[in-house]
Scaffold this motif. Structure first.
Motif, PDB file in Angstrom:
ATOM      1  N   PRO A  62       0.626  -1.259   0.108  1.00 19.95           N
ATOM      2  CA  PRO A  62      -0.087   0.238  -0.018  1.00 19.95           C
ATOM      3  C   PRO A  62       1.086   1.419   0.065  1.00 19.95           C
ATOM      4  CG  PRO A  62       0.003  -1.195   1.928  1.00 19.95           C
ATOM      5  CD  PRO A  62       0.843  -2.086   1.178  1.00 19.95           C
ATOM      6  N   SER A  68       0.198   0.843   7.368  1.00 23.54           N
ATOM      7  CA  SER A  68      -0.418   0.030   7.452  1.00 23.54           C
ATOM      8  C   SER A  68       0.663  -1.527   8.389  1.00 23.54           C
ATOM      9  CB  SER A  68      -0.645  -0.845   5.393  1.00 23.54           C
ATOM     10  OG  SER A  68      -0.899  -0.142   5.113  1.00 23.54           O
ATOM     11  N   MET A 112      -8.437  -0.751   7.416  1.00 21.66           N
ATOM     12  CA  MET A 112      -6.294  -1.508   6.549  1.00 21.66           C
ATOM     13  C   MET A 112      -7.026  -2.539   5.654  1.00 21.66           C
ATOM     14  SD  MET A 112      -4.907  -4.446   8.537  1.00 21.66           S
ATOM     15  CE  MET A 112      -6.763  -4.880   9.934  1.00 21.66           C
ATOM     16  N   LEU A 115      -6.584   0.793   3.104  1.00 25.15           N
ATOM     17  CA  LEU A 115      -5.535   1.276   3.073  1.00 25.15           C
ATOM     18  C   LEU A 115      -4.474   0.846   1.978  1.00 25.15           C
ATOM     19  CD1 LEU A 115      -3.634   2.049   6.521  1.00 25.15           C
ATOM     20  CD2 LEU A 115      -4.134   3.427   4.656  1.00 25.15           C
ATOM     21  N   TRP A 116      -5.029  -1.027   2.111  1.00 23.31           N
ATOM     22  CA  TRP A 116      -4.613  -1.868   1.287  1.00 23.31           C
ATOM     23  C   TRP A 116      -5.665  -1.744  -0.028  1.00 23.31           C
ATOM     24  CZ3 TRP A 116      -0.996  -3.719   5.049  1.00 23.31           C
ATOM     25  CH2 TRP A 116      -0.767  -4.376   4.096  1.00 23.31           C
TER      26      TRP A 116
END
Length: 120
Positions: A62, A68, A112, A115-116
């Motif tokens: 990311p 992350s 998460m 962000l990913w």
């Protein structure tokens, strides 16, 4: 697959949060069944962390890598810490600690995923 795992983690965490909130409203203490529910959420969370860590090792990174990785490293410790706190303090409010931890975990799992999705 990651979105399905995040949805599962978030749904289970919200379910346990509602359950522990109801338990606190009824002025009850944390029981063994609550701890089993937390263990189920933790197990699914660990699967999510392993999948995301494997993605990071494969080269899927990311944009905000440090944030992350911090989420990946610290999120598995939220529920055990809340459970230990709840078992050490046997008051009515110890059940609310589990409620807040589960609500926070649902937010962290969703964060998460967000962000990913933004990758280099």
């Amino acid at each position: 697959m990651t979105a399905a795992l995040v949805t599962t983690v978030s749904a289970l965490a919200l379910l346990v949060a509602a359950w522990t909130g109801l338990t606190a409203a009824r002025d009850r203490r944390v029981g063994r069944a609550h701890l089993v529910g937390l263990a189920v959420v933790e197990a699914v969370l660990l699967v999510l962390v392993v999948v995301l860590a494997a993605d990071a090792l494969d080269g899927t990174r990311p944009v905000e890598l440090v944030t992350s990785l911090a989420y990946l490293a610290l999120s598995p410790f939220v529920l055990p810490a809340a459970a230990l706190w709840s078992l050490a303090d046997r008051s009515r409010y110890s059940t609310l600690v589990l409620t807040v931890a589960c609500l926070g975990l649902a937010v962290v799992a969703y964060r998460m995923l967000l962000l990913w999705q933004v990758q280099r």
